[in-house]
Write a protein that holds these residues in place. Structure first.
Motif, PDB file in Angstrom:
ATOM      1  N   ALA A  34       0.905  -1.299  -0.158  1.00  0.00           N
ATOM      2  CA  ALA A  34      -0.070  -0.233   0.128  1.00  0.00           C
ATOM      3  C   ALA A  34       0.872   1.308   0.140  1.00  0.00           C
ATOM      4  CB  ALA A  34      -0.888   0.034   1.092  1.00  0.00           C
ATOM      5  N   VAL A  35       2.111   1.221   0.713  1.00  0.00           N
ATOM      6  CA  VAL A  35       2.913   2.432   0.635  1.00  0.00           C
ATOM      7  C   VAL A  35       4.390   2.370  -0.011  1.00  0.00           C
ATOM      8  CG1 VAL A  35       1.824   3.069   2.786  1.00  0.00           C
ATOM      9  CG2 VAL A  35       3.505   1.343   2.894  1.00  0.00           C
ATOM     10  N   CYS A  36       4.728   1.357  -0.596  1.00  0.00           N
ATOM     11  CA  CYS A  36       5.872   1.230  -1.311  1.00  0.00           C
ATOM     12  C   CYS A  36       6.196   2.116  -2.467  1.00  0.00           C
ATOM     13  CB  CYS A  36       6.704  -0.187  -1.531  1.00  0.00           C
ATOM     14  SG  CYS A  36       8.084  -0.280  -2.328  1.00  0.00           S
ATOM     15  N   PRO A  37       6.889   2.963  -2.480  1.00  0.00           N
ATOM     16  CA  PRO A  37       7.065   3.909  -3.789  1.00  0.00           C
ATOM     17  C   PRO A  37       7.472   2.996  -4.773  1.00  0.00           C
ATOM     18  CG  PRO A  37       8.629   4.525  -2.055  1.00  0.00           C
ATOM     19  CD  PRO A  37       7.742   3.608  -1.376  1.00  0.00           C
ATOM     20  N   VAL A  38       8.444   2.321  -4.854  1.00  0.00           N
ATOM     21  CA  VAL A  38       8.793   1.320  -5.917  1.00  0.00           C
ATOM     22  C   VAL A  38       8.102   0.660  -6.614  1.00  0.00           C
ATOM     23  CG1 VAL A  38      10.909  -0.187  -6.500  1.00  0.00           C
ATOM     24  CG2 VAL A  38      11.452   1.625  -4.857  1.00  0.00           C
ATOM     25  N   TYR A  39       7.393  -0.086  -5.425  1.00  0.00           N
ATOM     26  CA  TYR A  39       6.233  -1.232  -5.774  1.00  0.00           C
ATOM     27  C   TYR A  39       5.057  -0.254  -6.557  1.00  0.00           C
ATOM     28  CZ  TYR A  39       2.080  -4.142  -5.730  1.00  0.00           C
ATOM     29  OH  TYR A  39       0.991  -4.638  -5.956  1.00  0.00           O
ATOM     30  N   ALA A  40       4.805   0.841  -6.106  1.00  0.00           N
ATOM     31  CA  ALA A  40       3.794   1.669  -6.729  1.00  0.00           C
ATOM     32  C   ALA A  40       4.342   1.922  -8.379  1.00  0.00           C
ATOM     33  CB  ALA A  40       3.474   3.062  -6.285  1.00  0.00           C
ATOM     34  N   THR A  41       5.328   2.159  -8.727  1.00  0.00           N
ATOM     35  CA  THR A  41       5.957   2.201 -10.047  1.00  0.00           C
ATOM     36  C   THR A  41       5.965   1.043 -10.654  1.00  0.00           C
ATOM     37  OG1 THR A  41       7.130   4.248  -9.587  1.00  0.00           O
ATOM     38  CG2 THR A  41       7.916   3.039 -11.315  1.00  0.00           C
ATOM     39  N   ASN A  42       6.657  -0.208 -10.104  1.00  0.00           N
ATOM     40  CA  ASN A  42       6.892  -0.936 -10.996  1.00  0.00           C
ATOM     41  C   ASN A  42       5.854  -2.506 -10.953  1.00  0.00           C
ATOM     42  OD1 ASN A  42       9.186  -0.017 -11.688  1.00  0.00           O
ATOM     43  ND2 ASN A  42      10.511  -0.877 -10.444  1.00  0.00           N
ATOM     44  N   LYS A  43       5.252  -2.485  -9.565  1.00  0.00           N
ATOM     45  CA  LYS A  43       4.109  -3.397  -9.471  1.00  0.00           C
ATOM     46  C   LYS A  43       4.474  -4.972  -9.546  1.00  0.00           C
ATOM     47  CE  LYS A  43       0.224  -1.129  -9.433  1.00  0.00           C
ATOM     48  NZ  LYS A  43      -0.594  -0.871  -8.346  1.00  0.00           N
ATOM     49  N   THR A  44       5.732  -5.119  -8.996  1.00  0.00           N
ATOM     50  CA  THR A  44       6.103  -6.567  -9.050  1.00  0.00           C
ATOM     51  C   THR A  44       6.509  -6.863  -7.749  1.00  0.00           C
ATOM     52  OG1 THR A  44       8.443  -6.372  -9.326  1.00  0.00           O
ATOM     53  CG2 THR A  44       7.401  -6.522 -11.237  1.00  0.00           C
ATOM     54  N   GLU A  45       6.397  -8.264  -7.148  1.00  0.00           N
ATOM     55  CA  GLU A  45       6.632  -8.550  -5.997  1.00  0.00           C
ATOM     56  C   GLU A  45       8.062  -8.348  -5.365  1.00  0.00           C
ATOM     57  OE1 GLU A  45       3.567 -10.076  -3.712  1.00  0.00           O
ATOM     58  OE2 GLU A  45       5.321 -10.349  -2.892  1.00  0.00           O
ATOM     59  N   ALA A  46       8.885  -8.339  -6.199  1.00  0.00           N
ATOM     60  CA  ALA A  46      10.502  -8.293  -5.708  1.00  0.00           C
ATOM     61  C   ALA A  46      10.619  -6.629  -5.359  1.00  0.00           C
ATOM     62  CB  ALA A  46      11.494  -8.587  -6.818  1.00  0.00           C
ATOM     63  N   ASP A  47       9.768  -5.909  -5.713  1.00  0.00           N
ATOM     64  CA  ASP A  47      10.067  -4.269  -5.367  1.00  0.00           C
ATOM     65  C   ASP A  47       9.553  -4.169  -3.739  1.00  0.00           C
ATOM     66  OD1 ASP A  47      10.326  -3.688  -7.755  1.00  0.00           O
ATOM     67  OD2 ASP A  47       8.195  -3.708  -8.181  1.00  0.00           O
ATOM     68  N   VAL A  48       8.938  -5.119  -3.168  1.00  0.00           N
ATOM     69  CA  VAL A  48       8.308  -4.415  -1.947  1.00  0.00           C
ATOM     70  C   VAL A  48       8.795  -5.489  -0.879  1.00  0.00           C
ATOM     71  CG1 VAL A  48       6.194  -6.284  -1.983  1.00  0.00           C
ATOM     72  CG2 VAL A  48       5.884  -3.955  -1.291  1.00  0.00           C
TER      73      VAL A  48
ATOM     74  N   ASN B  25      12.666 -13.290  -8.841  1.00  0.00           N
ATOM     75  CA  ASN B  25      11.287 -13.349  -9.138  1.00  0.00           C
ATOM     76  C   ASN B  25      10.421 -14.432  -9.020  1.00  0.00           C
ATOM     77  OD1 ASN B  25      10.893 -10.381  -9.878  1.00  0.00           O
ATOM     78  ND2 ASN B  25      11.932 -10.591 -11.827  1.00  0.00           N
ATOM     79  N   LEU B  26      11.033 -15.559  -9.089  1.00  0.00           N
ATOM     80  CA  LEU B  26      10.321 -16.816  -9.055  1.00  0.00           C
ATOM     81  C   LEU B  26       9.989 -17.290  -7.688  1.00  0.00           C
ATOM     82  CD1 LEU B  26      12.076 -19.153 -11.713  1.00  0.00           C
ATOM     83  CD2 LEU B  26      10.124 -17.665 -12.164  1.00  0.00           C
ATOM     84  N   VAL B  27      10.831 -16.612  -6.640  1.00  0.00           N
ATOM     85  CA  VAL B  27      10.779 -16.996  -5.390  1.00  0.00           C
ATOM     86  C   VAL B  27       9.643 -16.113  -4.829  1.00  0.00           C
ATOM     87  CG1 VAL B  27      11.816 -16.344  -3.147  1.00  0.00           C
ATOM     88  CG2 VAL B  27      13.214 -17.716  -4.689  1.00  0.00           C
ATOM     89  N   THR B  28       9.344 -14.817  -5.425  1.00  0.00           N
ATOM     90  CA  THR B  28       8.506 -13.956  -4.773  1.00  0.00           C
ATOM     91  C   THR B  28       7.200 -14.167  -5.344  1.00  0.00           C
ATOM     92  OG1 THR B  28       9.037 -12.074  -6.679  1.00  0.00           O
ATOM     93  CG2 THR B  28      10.249 -11.943  -4.507  1.00  0.00           C
ATOM     94  N   TYR B  29       6.982 -14.853  -6.213  1.00  0.00           N
ATOM     95  CA  TYR B  29       5.785 -15.308  -6.627  1.00  0.00           C
ATOM     96  C   TYR B  29       5.284 -16.604  -6.414  1.00  0.00           C
ATOM     97  CZ  TYR B  29       5.306 -10.810  -9.206  1.00  0.00           C
ATOM     98  OH  TYR B  29       5.259  -9.590  -9.479  1.00  0.00           O
ATOM     99  N   GLY B  30       6.054 -17.123  -5.492  1.00  0.00           N
ATOM    100  CA  GLY B  30       5.539 -18.734  -5.025  1.00  0.00           C
ATOM    101  C   GLY B  30       4.739 -18.758  -3.565  1.00  0.00           C
ATOM    102  N   TYR B  31       4.427 -17.666  -3.140  1.00  0.00           N
ATOM    103  CA  TYR B  31       3.611 -17.761  -1.800  1.00  0.00           C
ATOM    104  C   TYR B  31       2.462 -16.414  -2.095  1.00  0.00           C
ATOM    105  CZ  TYR B  31       6.434 -13.308  -1.489  1.00  0.00           C
ATOM    106  OH  TYR B  31       6.938 -12.109  -2.138  1.00  0.00           O
ATOM    107  N   GLY B  72      -3.751 -11.304  -8.169  1.00  0.00           N
ATOM    108  CA  GLY B  72      -3.823  -9.943  -8.215  1.00  0.00           C
ATOM    109  C   GLY B  72      -2.742  -9.515  -7.359  1.00  0.00           C
ATOM    110  N   ALA B  73      -2.962  -8.914  -6.099  1.00  0.00           N
ATOM    111  CA  ALA B  73      -1.985  -8.597  -4.930  1.00  0.00           C
ATOM    112  C   ALA B  73      -1.334  -9.640  -4.217  1.00  0.00           C
ATOM    113  CB  ALA B  73      -2.417  -7.519  -4.309  1.00  0.00           C
ATOM    114  N   GLY B  74      -2.024 -10.954  -4.406  1.00  0.00           N
ATOM    115  CA  GLY B  74      -1.599 -12.085  -3.881  1.00  0.00           C
ATOM    116  C   GLY B  74      -1.757 -11.929  -2.215  1.00  0.00           C
ATOM    117  N   THR B  75      -3.053 -11.423  -1.809  1.00  0.00           N
ATOM    118  CA  THR B  75      -3.175 -11.372  -0.339  1.00  0.00           C
ATOM    119  C   THR B  75      -4.419 -12.159   0.396  1.00  0.00           C
ATOM    120  OG1 THR B  75      -4.873  -9.350  -0.828  1.00  0.00           O
ATOM    121  CG2 THR B  75      -2.737  -8.695  -0.346  1.00  0.00           C
ATOM    122  N   ASN B  76      -4.696 -13.107  -0.379  1.00  0.00           N
ATOM    123  CA  ASN B  76      -5.754 -14.192  -0.088  1.00  0.00           C
ATOM    124  C   ASN B  76      -5.123 -14.826   1.045  1.00  0.00           C
ATOM    125  OD1 ASN B  76      -5.606 -17.231  -0.924  1.00  0.00           O
ATOM    126  ND2 ASN B  76      -4.393 -15.829  -2.445  1.00  0.00           N
TER     127      ASN B  76
END
Lengths: 442, 473
Positions: A34-48, B25-31, B72-76
């Motif tokens: 909800a608050v990570c500025p890098v995530y807000a731009t790139n939208k990938t899990e590795a950002d946050v 990236n593969l690690v961070t979409y595993g959960y 989506g955001a993977g918060t389920n």
């Protein structure tokens, strides 16, 4: 048994396994998104933070290597703005995790040569000082003047700079021909002072914004506070610490602690959230196991104030009466609000200035994208983050954006012009100083 | 199978920057946000930006026999997005445009990657709101919450996600894009496909656009907090409020364990000896009506021996809400693993369920706090355990079995709002029976014969049949 081998609490910065407990606190709810500025731009899990914590877990259990270039890249794609820590339900100290990982990389691999080249000069403040002064002298050749006291790279330097996003659209403050600490005596005396405070100027204020530093000194004088400005003070060390360079910040920290001790001041004042944060928190942490400096760090941590908090909560400052006609909005510097917990005080001061119309911007505490050197290493993301900030500023209709951190001032100054904002960028203390000055003219 | 040629084709479809293959990236979409479930490692993450790209990815995956996990955001909280069988994670977060907010028809059209709070912010400019209010409102996406049929804190008065979805556009397993429903309040054309895809957990198709209903935002509200010496007094208050024909927007309960932990954690001034606490908020468009409803609530609380605090300002309201907001964080701070369930019972059995939960915690010597949506009968028994302690984790699993059995015994359901995913799949037959499971499989096989969409979730297939299916691919 030699004294050194006595068991001391393990520091996460010295021993990576010590962060496992911190990692376990994360319940991967994803609230940080909800608050990570890098995530807000790139939208990938590795950002946050959640993603970075998962990768840290994989590193500790051995399925990923810490020195894998992918891992290193990911670790440095973070502004360490600590926004995620404000909203984290389980209070994971993500800043500590991030910096412990970076320190571990440095321990294993040594500082990359580039960083070594940049940061080794910081260990010798005299050398660094000379370099910055040289830069100031050269800036007239390499940069053309733009706007009010701004410079932009001149062609052909702009052409070279383009490769690293440092093009002619980049607006930076001009380096001061004479830095702040060279302009001021080591002790600014006052008749019948109510207190003596040491002013830790920080590098940005010393080299880029000496007038802001002078405004801060003037405000202290107006409030009958004697100001010590020891010339031996150096960089706070945060810029190197965020790159994992524990050794250098410890060296700088010792030097600074000794310099301040010599002033005999009761308080330590900063006008920069990152510097103040170092004095309030980081020095305590990095010296926690140091037999000599742990105590000194504790001592000064309890006496460090952002100038606004000092004025409002310690000396109950004299309200200004000089008029400053301006419509002002305020940007919360991440480290000032999220590390030093100062956000109410600068706003109160601005509202106390006669003539100032205060307008709150949306998401005032969203990062501006500077992150110290992040803007140099991740220019695209940093600029995208800054565009959101500029839009918030513009929406208020203010003519001035005030903040409490020189690095934010630089970043906002650079990006206002890039995204069509006309606002002046000022440290809030300069608006107060101007009000005091205007008392005499009215 | 996923090879470099297939990755290259994916890059051609969505652009190189929207295909992620690095180890990190593969690690961070595993959960996702679920505790105590296995993690996966996908082969690739694809981030489409248009519905056409989604169609092309689906066609490519189908031809190559590759699984697709939409995300989506993977918060389920049911393991719903975990890539258990490798394949493609299809992250829809970059399809995040609010297509329109139509204040005349009280509708909005959004892409699946829009964050719920962003829709609320856009609706607020027209004095409107999107009522479904899961705890993840600032992070979860519309696509994810529709696929999971999320609930939240306003369910009692305003309902849940399914009550606000009026239509959608979906990409099917054969690559077709189909639209149904729309902006009309009434629509009985064709099957009610919207309600089929709401809560389908990514197993039937990929939602690429949603038309949803908005409501005028209430102008007045009143928050109250009541503490009780006995659980049954709190339960009776809930019944009494409903019987008095007041439907609060929020009617939340905290048990004694939660109250004590919250007070320890946040120091908000709760009586630690209280057996239960209710947070009640009434809202509406007319000040007078809201005041009358608040009076009725006060009467119900007093008649049932509750100790009442009423908020008279926004600051006081925030103080009352602080206790409820701190419930999960406070409990989570007790240990490294948070098993958060959402077994739900008819409202009238809320007291029975709370007492049963306490008995289960005692029986298995577990640390468990319970809070949740009392007005909905939707409780969140929350077990705090050490993932490194095998004996304790075994006891957790036994306790969870008994929690679900108890919910069903009281005429309730396995999941009020978190979904089945992988976490509750083995219990599904206990609620809907063999005939129910057959119906699930029939639908799944009809719409996704190769089991390409989110395999291993929601619909349990016997091992043998599963083998046949993968052969048929």
């Amino acid at each position: 048994m030699p004294a050194e081998s006595v068991a001391r609490p393990q520091l996460a910065y010295d021993e990576l396994q010590a962060i496992q407990k911190e990692l376990d606190k994360c319940m991967h709810c994803g609230g940080c998104m909800a608050v990570c500025p890098v995530y807000a731009t790139n939208k990938t899990e590795a950002d946050v933070a959640r993603g970075k914590i998962a990768v840290a877990g994989a590193v500790l259990e051995g399925s990923l290597k810490l020195d894998d270039p992918e891992v290193v890249d990911m670790l440095f794609n973070c502004l360490v703005c600590k926004s995620c820590m404000q909203s984290c339900p389980t209070k994971v100290d993500f800043g500590r995790i991030m910096l412990a990982l970076r320190a571990a990389i440095v321990r294993e691999k040594g500082l990359p040569w580039l960083k070594k080249a940049i940061f080794s000069t910081l260990k010798h403040p005299e050398l660094f000082d000379r370099g910055m002064k040289l830069g100031a002298a050269l800036s007239g050749i390499a940069f053309r003047k733009v706007g009010e006291n701004g410079i932009a790279p001149r062609s052909p330097f702009a052409f070279v700079g383009k490769a690293v996003d440092f093009d002619e659209n980049r607006w930076l403050p001009a380096l001061a021909p004479v830095p702040l600490r060279d302009r001021q005596p080591e002790l600014v005396k006052i008749e019948k002072p109510v207190a003596r405070a040491a002013f830790f100027t920080g590098c940005s204020m010393n080299y880029f914004y000496p007038e802001t530093g002078e405004d801060l000194i003037q405000v202290l004088k107006e409030n009958r506070v004697e100001v010590a400005i020891p010339k031996k003070q150096a960089c706070c060390g945060i810029p190197v610490f965020v790159h994992g360079d524990l050794e250098t910040i410890r060296e700088l920290g010792r030097r600074n602690l000794d310099a301040m001790e010599a002033t005999g001041a009761e308080y330590l004042i900063t006008g920069c959230g990152s510097c103040g944060g170092a004095w309030q928190h980081e020095y305590k942490e990095i010296f926690a196991t140091d037999p000599e400096y742990a105590k000194k760090a504790e001592y000064w941590a309890a006496r460090t104030y952002d100038i606004s908090a000092f004025l409002l909560d310690v000396i109950h400052y004299r309200k200004p009466t000089g008029k400053v006609e301006a419509v002002v909005t305020y940007h919360d510097s991440c480290h000032l609000k999220k590390t030093m917990k100062v956000s109410r005080e600068p706003r109160e001061i601005l509202k106390d200035v006669p003539g100032v119309t205060y307008k709150e911007m949306a998401n005032a505490d969203a990062c501006c994208g500077s992150g110290g050197s992040y803007v140099l290493t991740h220019f695209g993301t940093a600029t995208d983050i800054a565009e959101r900030k500029v839009n918030s500023v513009k929406d208020t209709g203010a003519d001035t954006v005030a903040t409490g951190c020189p690095a934010c001032m630089m970043q906002i100054f650079d990006n206002l012009h890039r995204f069509g904002g006309e606002q002046k960028v000022r440290h809030y203390i300069s608006i107060l100083a101007e009000s005091y000055r205007n008392e005499q003219s009215s | 199978m996923i090879d470099s040629a297939l990755i290259q084709k994916l890059r051609e479809i969505v652009g190189t920057g929207n295909v992620l293959t690095s180890k990190v990236n593969l690690v961070t979409y595993g959960y996702d946000a679920t505790a105590d479930v296995p993690q996966g490692r996908p082969d690739v993450i694809v981030m489409p930006t248009t519905a056409e790209q989604v169609q092309q990815v689906v066609n490519l995956a189908r031809r190559n026999g590759v699984a697709i996990y939409s995300r989506g955001a993977g918060t389920n909280l049911s393991g719903g997005t975990i890539p258990v069988e490798k394949g493609i994670v299809l992250s829809l977060q970059k399809m995040n445009k609010i297509v329109e907010v139509d204040a005349e028809n009280l509708t909005a059209v959004v892409q699946p990657g829009v964050i719920i709070q962003e829709l609320n912010n856009a609706a607020a400019k027209h004095g409107l709101m999107y009522p479904p209010d899961p705890g993840t409102v600032t992070t979860a996406t519309m696509g994810g919450s529709v696929a999971e049929n999320s609930g939240g804190l306003r369910g009692l008065k305003y309902g849940v996600t399914k009550h606000y979805v009026m239509g959608m556009e979906v990409v099917l397993a054969n690559g077709d894009r189909v639209r149904f429903g729309g902006k009309t309040v009434k629509n009985v054309t064709a099957y009610d496909f919207s309600n089929l895809f709401v809560g389908s957990e990514g197993t039937l198709g990929i939602i690429v656009e949603i038309t949803c209903k908005l409501l005028p935002a209430p102008k007045y509200r009143r928050a109250m907090l009541a503490t009780y010496k006995s659980v049954s007094d709190a339960g009776n208050t809930v019944s009494a409020i409903i019987k008095a024909q007041v439907i609060p927007a929020t009617l939340e309960i905290l048990d004694n364990m939660t109250i004590r932990t919250v007070e320890d954690f946040a120091h908000v001034g709760l009586p630690v000896e209280a057996e239960a606490l209710l947070l009640i908020e009434v809202d509406g468009m007319a000040e007078e009506v809201v005041a009358r409803e608040a009076e009725a609530v006060v009467r119900c609380v007093n008649e049932n021996h509750g100790n009442l605090r009423v908020a008279n300002s926004d600051a006081e309201r925030d103080a009352l809400w602080a206790a409820r907001r701190a419930a999960l964080p406070a409990l989570a701070s007790l240990n490294n693993t948070v098993v958060l369930e959402d077994a739900t019972v008819p409202r009238s059995h809320i007291t029975d369920m709370l007492l049963e939960l306490r008995a289960i915690a005692t029986k298995y010597k577990l640390t468990m706090g319970t809070f949740g949506h009392a007005g909905d009968g939707n409780l969140h028994p929350t077990i705090l355990a050490d993932k490194n302690n095998k004996d304790e984790m075994d006891r957790v699993h036994h306790a969870v079995d008994e929690i679900f059995a108890a919910a069903l015994r009281f005429g309730g359901t396995l999941s009020g709002e978190h979904g089945i995913g992988i976490a509750k799949m083995k219990y599904l037959g206990n609620e809907i029976g063999e005939t129910g499971l057959d119906l699930m499989r029939t639908l799944k096989n009809a719409l996704d014969p190769a089991h390409m969409f989110n395999p291993g979730k929601l619909v349990p297939f016997p091992k043998k049949e599963e083998a046949e299916v993968s052969h048929a691919r």
